[in-house]
Scaffold this motif. Structure first.
Motif, PDB file in Angstrom:
ATOM      1  N   MET A   1     -17.592  -8.570   2.147  1.00 26.94           N
ATOM      2  CA  MET A   1     -17.894  -7.571   1.157  1.00 26.94           C
ATOM      3  C   MET A   1     -16.595  -7.139   0.470  1.00 26.94           C
ATOM      4  N   THR A   2     -16.678  -6.878  -0.793  1.00 28.04           N
ATOM      5  CA  THR A   2     -15.529  -6.448  -1.593  1.00 28.04           C
ATOM      6  C   THR A   2     -14.866  -5.220  -0.973  1.00 28.04           C
ATOM      7  N   ALA A   3     -13.552  -5.144  -1.151  1.00 27.34           N
ATOM      8  CA  ALA A   3     -12.786  -3.996  -0.671  1.00 27.34           C
ATOM      9  C   ALA A   3     -11.799  -3.569  -1.751  1.00 27.34           C
ATOM     10  N   TYR A   4     -11.386  -2.318  -1.661  1.00 31.61           N
ATOM     11  CA  TYR A   4     -10.462  -1.750  -2.640  1.00 31.61           C
ATOM     12  C   TYR A   4      -9.223  -1.196  -1.955  1.00 31.61           C
ATOM     13  N   TRP A   5      -8.082  -1.556  -2.498  1.00 34.34           N
ATOM     14  CA  TRP A   5      -6.764  -1.082  -2.072  1.00 34.34           C
ATOM     15  C   TRP A   5      -6.435   0.047  -3.035  1.00 34.34           C
ATOM     16  N   ILE A   6      -6.254   1.241  -2.531  1.00 33.34           N
ATOM     17  CA  ILE A   6      -5.925   2.400  -3.356  1.00 33.34           C
ATOM     18  C   ILE A   6      -4.579   2.936  -2.890  1.00 33.34           C
ATOM     19  N   ASN A   7      -3.639   2.967  -3.800  1.00 33.20           N
ATOM     20  CA  ASN A   7      -2.266   3.342  -3.486  1.00 33.20           C
ATOM     21  C   ASN A   7      -1.862   4.527  -4.364  1.00 33.20           C
ATOM     22  N   PHE A   8      -1.545   5.660  -3.735  1.00 30.73           N
ATOM     23  CA  PHE A   8      -1.079   6.849  -4.451  1.00 30.73           C
ATOM     24  C   PHE A   8       0.412   7.024  -4.171  1.00 30.73           C
ATOM     25  N   PHE A   9       1.209   7.125  -5.213  1.00 29.13           N
ATOM     26  CA  PHE A   9       2.630   7.438  -5.055  1.00 29.13           C
ATOM     27  C   PHE A   9       2.749   8.962  -5.092  1.00 29.13           C
ATOM     28  N   THR A  10       2.874   9.587  -3.934  1.00 26.84           N
ATOM     29  CA  THR A  10       2.894  11.048  -3.868  1.00 26.84           C
ATOM     30  C   THR A  10       4.265  11.634  -4.177  1.00 26.84           C
ATOM     31  N   ALA A  68      -3.063  -9.234   2.725  1.00 26.15           N
ATOM     32  CA  ALA A  68      -2.118  -9.079   1.609  1.00 26.15           C
ATOM     33  C   ALA A  68      -1.013  -8.098   1.980  1.00 26.15           C
ATOM     34  N   TYR A  69      -1.387  -7.001   2.637  1.00 29.56           N
ATOM     35  CA  TYR A  69      -0.389  -6.010   3.053  1.00 29.56           C
ATOM     36  C   TYR A  69       0.635  -6.648   3.999  1.00 29.56           C
ATOM     37  N   HIS A  70       0.176  -7.463   4.920  1.00 32.63           N
ATOM     38  CA  HIS A  70       1.059  -8.055   5.927  1.00 32.63           C
ATOM     39  C   HIS A  70       1.744  -9.338   5.459  1.00 32.63           C
ATOM     40  N   SER A  71       1.443  -9.795   4.248  1.00 31.88           N
ATOM     41  CA  SER A  71       2.027 -11.053   3.765  1.00 31.88           C
ATOM     42  C   SER A  71       3.548 -10.919   3.621  1.00 31.88           C
ATOM     43  N   ARG A  87       4.090   7.289  -0.175  1.00 31.07           N
ATOM     44  CA  ARG A  87       2.810   6.817  -0.676  1.00 31.07           C
ATOM     45  C   ARG A  87       1.693   7.145   0.303  1.00 31.07           C
ATOM     46  N   ASP A  88       0.514   7.149  -0.227  1.00 28.79           N
ATOM     47  CA  ASP A  88      -0.713   7.264   0.558  1.00 28.79           C
ATOM     48  C   ASP A  88      -1.513   6.034   0.172  1.00 28.79           C
ATOM     49  N   LEU A  89      -1.613   5.079   1.090  1.00 29.31           N
ATOM     50  CA  LEU A  89      -2.269   3.811   0.804  1.00 29.31           C
ATOM     51  C   LEU A  89      -3.482   3.665   1.710  1.00 29.31           C
ATOM     52  N   ARG A  90      -4.605   3.289   1.129  1.00 28.43           N
ATOM     53  CA  ARG A  90      -5.802   3.078   1.934  1.00 28.43           C
ATOM     54  C   ARG A  90      -6.568   1.874   1.416  1.00 28.43           C
ATOM     55  N   ILE A  91      -7.282   1.226   2.318  1.00 26.23           N
ATOM     56  CA  ILE A  91      -8.152   0.105   1.984  1.00 26.23           C
ATOM     57  C   ILE A  91      -9.553   0.515   2.406  1.00 26.23           C
ATOM     58  N   ILE A  92     -10.487   0.464   1.452  1.00 26.10           N
ATOM     59  CA  ILE A  92     -11.855   0.878   1.765  1.00 26.10           C
ATOM     60  C   ILE A  92     -12.836  -0.209   1.341  1.00 26.10           C
TER      61      ILE A  92
END
Length: 99
Positions: A1-10, A68-71, A87-92
């Motif tokens: 199922m598709t997933a989304y990488w959301i990265n916030f530069f706080t 991809a994160y661990h590449s 940053r606040d990074l999450r994969i959902i």
């Protein structure tokens, strides 16, 4: 199922290093199958939203996003970024359209 990488530069303390990171991270994400859907400063924020640089990347699966994160290429981008930003990074996972 598709997933989304959301990265916030706080917090960004060194914009030049963030730019160097982005120059490496973008190709690393695309090489891992990521598709950039949005990136930049918010056009509007509501209900306590923080106005910070945000990136939204679509992957075919949570596993693909985590890989991809661990590449090695993305890890090199992180090495370049160092402490130049917080940053606040999450994969959902995406919502199942059947529900």
């Amino acid at each position: 199922m598709t997933a989304y990488w959301i990265n916030f530069f706080t917090r960004i303390s060194d914009p030049d290093r963030v730019a160097a990171y982005a120059a490496l991270a973008g190709p690393a994400m695309r090489a891992a199958g990521g598709r950039f859907l949005a990136r930049g400063e918010p056009a509007h924020t509501f209900e306590g939203g923080t106005s910070c640089r945000t990136t939204l990347i679509e992957f075919d699966s949570v596993e693909a996003a985590v890989a991809a994160y661990h590449s090695p290429d993305y890890q090199e981008a992180l090495r370049v970024l160092g402490d130049a930003a917080e940053r606040d990074l999450r994969i959902i996972p995406a919502v199942d359209p059947a529900h």
